[in-house]
Design a protein around this motif. Structure first.
Motif, PDB file in Angstrom:
ATOM      1  N   TYR A 130      64.597   3.949  -8.634  1.00 52.85           N
ATOM      2  CA  TYR A 130      64.547   2.793  -9.525  1.00 52.85           C
ATOM      3  C   TYR A 130      65.951   2.233  -9.678  1.00 52.85           C
ATOM      4  N   LYS A 131      66.097   0.948  -9.391  1.00 45.54           N
ATOM      5  CA  LYS A 131      67.393   0.271  -9.466  1.00 45.54           C
ATOM      6  C   LYS A 131      67.291  -0.831 -10.521  1.00 45.54           C
ATOM      7  N   PRO A 132      67.660  -0.516 -11.755  1.00 41.32           N
ATOM      8  CA  PRO A 132      67.457  -1.460 -12.861  1.00 41.32           C
ATOM      9  C   PRO A 132      68.180  -2.785 -12.691  1.00 41.32           C
ATOM     10  N   GLU A 133      69.279  -2.788 -11.942  1.00 40.48           N
ATOM     11  CA  GLU A 133      70.000  -4.040 -11.766  1.00 40.48           C
ATOM     12  C   GLU A 133      69.256  -5.020 -10.870  1.00 40.48           C
ATOM     13  N   GLY A 134      68.281  -4.536 -10.103  1.00 40.29           N
ATOM     14  CA  GLY A 134      67.573  -5.416  -9.184  1.00 40.29           C
ATOM     15  C   GLY A 134      66.070  -5.315  -9.238  1.00 40.29           C
ATOM     16  N   GLU A 135      65.539  -4.521 -10.181  1.00 40.73           N
ATOM     17  CA  GLU A 135      64.089  -4.337 -10.261  1.00 40.73           C
ATOM     18  C   GLU A 135      63.595  -4.500 -11.687  1.00 40.73           C
ATOM     19  N   CYS A 136      62.394  -5.023 -11.790  1.00 40.83           N
ATOM     20  CA  CYS A 136      61.731  -5.178 -13.085  1.00 40.83           C
ATOM     21  C   CYS A 136      60.705  -4.056 -13.240  1.00 40.83           C
ATOM     22  N   LEU A 137      60.748  -3.376 -14.369  1.00 42.13           N
ATOM     23  CA  LEU A 137      59.786  -2.313 -14.630  1.00 42.13           C
ATOM     24  C   LEU A 137      58.390  -2.888 -14.849  1.00 42.13           C
ATOM     25  N   VAL A 138      57.401  -2.239 -14.257  1.00 37.74           N
ATOM     26  CA  VAL A 138      55.999  -2.533 -14.545  1.00 37.74           C
ATOM     27  C   VAL A 138      55.482  -1.335 -15.341  1.00 37.74           C
ATOM     28  N   LEU A 139      55.358  -1.496 -16.647  1.00 35.42           N
ATOM     29  CA  LEU A 139      55.022  -0.379 -17.523  1.00 35.42           C
ATOM     30  C   LEU A 139      53.522  -0.323 -17.780  1.00 35.42           C
ATOM     31  N   ASP A 140      52.987   0.860 -17.657  1.00 30.40           N
ATOM     32  CA  ASP A 140      51.551   1.108 -17.780  1.00 30.40           C
ATOM     33  C   ASP A 140      51.370   2.326 -18.679  1.00 30.40           C
ATOM     34  N   GLY A 141      50.952   2.089 -19.919  1.00 34.69           N
ATOM     35  CA  GLY A 141      50.709   3.197 -20.839  1.00 34.69           C
ATOM     36  C   GLY A 141      51.844   3.468 -21.799  1.00 34.69           C
ATOM     37  N   ILE A 142      52.949   2.772 -21.655  1.00 32.46           N
ATOM     38  CA  ILE A 142      54.067   2.903 -22.583  1.00 32.46           C
ATOM     39  C   ILE A 142      54.818   1.586 -22.655  1.00 32.46           C
ATOM     40  N   PRO A 143      55.170   1.093 -23.818  1.00 33.09           N
ATOM     41  CA  PRO A 143      54.752   1.600 -25.129  1.00 33.09           C
ATOM     42  C   PRO A 143      53.257   1.378 -25.353  1.00 33.09           C
ATOM     43  N   ARG A 144      52.632   2.351 -25.997  1.00 33.92           N
ATOM     44  CA  ARG A 144      51.187   2.270 -26.188  1.00 33.92           C
ATOM     45  C   ARG A 144      50.828   1.801 -27.591  1.00 33.92           C
ATOM     46  N   ASN A 145      51.818   1.772 -28.478  1.00 34.08           N
ATOM     47  CA  ASN A 145      51.562   1.308 -29.844  1.00 34.08           C
ATOM     48  C   ASN A 145      52.809   0.619 -30.383  1.00 34.08           C
ATOM     49  N   ALA A 146      52.659  -0.001 -31.553  1.00 34.75           N
ATOM     50  CA  ALA A 146      53.761  -0.781 -32.109  1.00 34.75           C
ATOM     51  C   ALA A 146      54.948   0.098 -32.478  1.00 34.75           C
ATOM     52  N   ASN A 147      54.704   1.328 -32.890  1.00 34.15           N
ATOM     53  CA  ASN A 147      55.821   2.210 -33.238  1.00 34.15           C
ATOM     54  C   ASN A 147      56.664   2.521 -32.003  1.00 34.15           C
ATOM     55  N   GLN A 148      56.009   2.831 -30.883  1.00 32.73           N
ATOM     56  CA  GLN A 148      56.762   3.072 -29.647  1.00 32.73           C
ATOM     57  C   GLN A 148      57.504   1.813 -29.221  1.00 32.73           C
ATOM     58  N   ALA A 149      56.872   0.655 -29.393  1.00 30.87           N
ATOM     59  CA  ALA A 149      57.527  -0.605 -29.038  1.00 30.87           C
ATOM     60  C   ALA A 149      58.797  -0.806 -29.853  1.00 30.87           C
ATOM     61  N   ARG A 150      58.746  -0.466 -31.133  1.00 32.69           N
ATOM     62  CA  ARG A 150      59.936  -0.591 -31.979  1.00 32.69           C
ATOM     63  C   ARG A 150      61.028   0.377 -31.541  1.00 32.69           C
ATOM     64  N   ILE A 151      60.632   1.614 -31.218  1.00 28.49           N
ATOM     65  CA  ILE A 151      61.614   2.616 -30.794  1.00 28.49           C
ATOM     66  C   ILE A 151      62.300   2.189 -29.502  1.00 28.49           C
ATOM     67  N   LEU A 152      61.520   1.599 -28.589  1.00 28.62           N
ATOM     68  CA  LEU A 152      62.046   1.220 -27.280  1.00 28.62           C
ATOM     69  C   LEU A 152      62.668  -0.174 -27.256  1.00 28.62           C
ATOM     70  N   ALA A 153      62.703  -0.837 -28.404  1.00 26.81           N
ATOM     71  CA  ALA A 153      63.237  -2.200 -28.441  1.00 26.81           C
ATOM     72  C   ALA A 153      64.703  -2.243 -28.027  1.00 26.81           C
ATOM     73  N   ASP A 154      65.440  -1.138 -28.230  1.00 22.14           N
ATOM     74  CA  ASP A 154      66.854  -1.125 -27.837  1.00 22.14           C
ATOM     75  C   ASP A 154      67.042  -0.783 -26.360  1.00 22.14           C
ATOM     76  N   SER A 155      65.935  -0.498 -25.663  1.00 21.41           N
ATOM     77  CA  SER A 155      66.018  -0.131 -24.248  1.00 21.41           C
ATOM     78  C   SER A 155      65.267  -1.095 -23.340  1.00 21.41           C
ATOM     79  N   LEU A 156      64.298  -1.812 -23.884  1.00 20.75           N
ATOM     80  CA  LEU A 156      63.448  -2.673 -23.067  1.00 20.75           C
ATOM     81  C   LEU A 156      63.617  -4.142 -23.419  1.00 20.75           C
ATOM     82  N   ASN A 157      63.642  -4.958 -22.398  1.00 21.84           N
ATOM     83  CA  ASN A 157      63.532  -6.405 -22.562  1.00 21.84           C
ATOM     84  C   ASN A 157      62.194  -6.809 -21.952  1.00 21.84           C
TER      85      ASN A 157
END
Length: 214
Positions: A101-128
């Motif tokens: 995985y090369k984050p500088e040139g690839e977009c993540l396709v996430l499946d199953g995470i974040p699965r709820n709003a709490n996980q989304a809030r936790i990952l807000a500092d890591s995911l765009n």
């Protein structure tokens, strides 16, 4: 999230470092076809598919995390958010280190995470998260049949018990609305997932903004 969980997540952020990974999110009930679409998208240059369920199933079942996964999944319960996020961060770092995985040139396709709003809030500092695709599936009984079939073909023991399947679908129904509210309808597209996979894929690709692709 309680104080202990907040401290744990803070330490994890320090350990793994903060980085905003561009991502699109595939959201939908178990058995709706998220994995199928994610795997196809992951083969397209510029995308990297990461399914949380696959990460869990690759765990060493004799290890501490593996035993925890069995404990929760055998009861039809979801693994607690802090454990899920910890495993996800570890896996992302491993994929980066291996050069898969090369984050500088690839977009993540996430499946199953974040699965709820709490996980989304936790990952807000890591995911765009630039787009959310909500896959709308068939009637519940069709989803149940799909999950029972994949329990046999993919050795997914967490999909074998009928009571557990219905419990997972009930949990999804409760959490879906919160996820749509968290990310907003401006970046959320509803996709009819009852059609053939290539037609579902066509709709997803048509809705992806050009800025997602490098």
């Amino acid at each position: 999230m309680d104080a202990k969980s907040t401290i744990v997540m803070g330490l994890m952020n320090c350990l793994y470092g903060l980085m905003h990974y561009r991502a699109i999110l595939l959201m939908g009930a178990p058995g709706v076809g998220k994995g199928t679409q994610g795997k196809i998208l992951g083969k397209i240059p510029g995308f990297f598919h990461l399914a949380c369920g696959d990460v869990f199933r690759a765990l060493d079942l004799n290890g501490e995390m593996g035993k925890s996964f069995i404990e929760y999944s055998s009861r039809g319960e979801l693994v607690p958010d802090n454990l899920t996020i910890e495993l996800w961060r570890q896996h992302i770092e491993k994929m980066k280190t291996l050069g898969r995985y090369k984050p500088e040139g690839e977009c993540l396709v996430l499946d199953g995470i974040p699965r709820n709003a709490n996980q989304a809030r936790i990952l807000a500092d890591s995911l765009n998260v630039v787009h959310v695709f909500h896959l709308i599936g068939p009637e519940r009984e069709v989803l149940v049949q799909r999950m029972q079939r994949r329990a046999l073909t993919d050795n997914r023991f967490d999909d074998a018990n009928l009571d557990i399947i219905h419990k997972r679908l009930d949990i999804y129904d409760q959490e879906c609305r919160d996820m749509v509210s968290f990310y907003g309808r401006q970046i959320t597209s509803e996709i009819d997932a009852t059609r053939l996979p290539y037609r579902v894929l066509s709709d997803i690709l048509n809705d992806i903004e050009l800025e997602v692709v490098v």
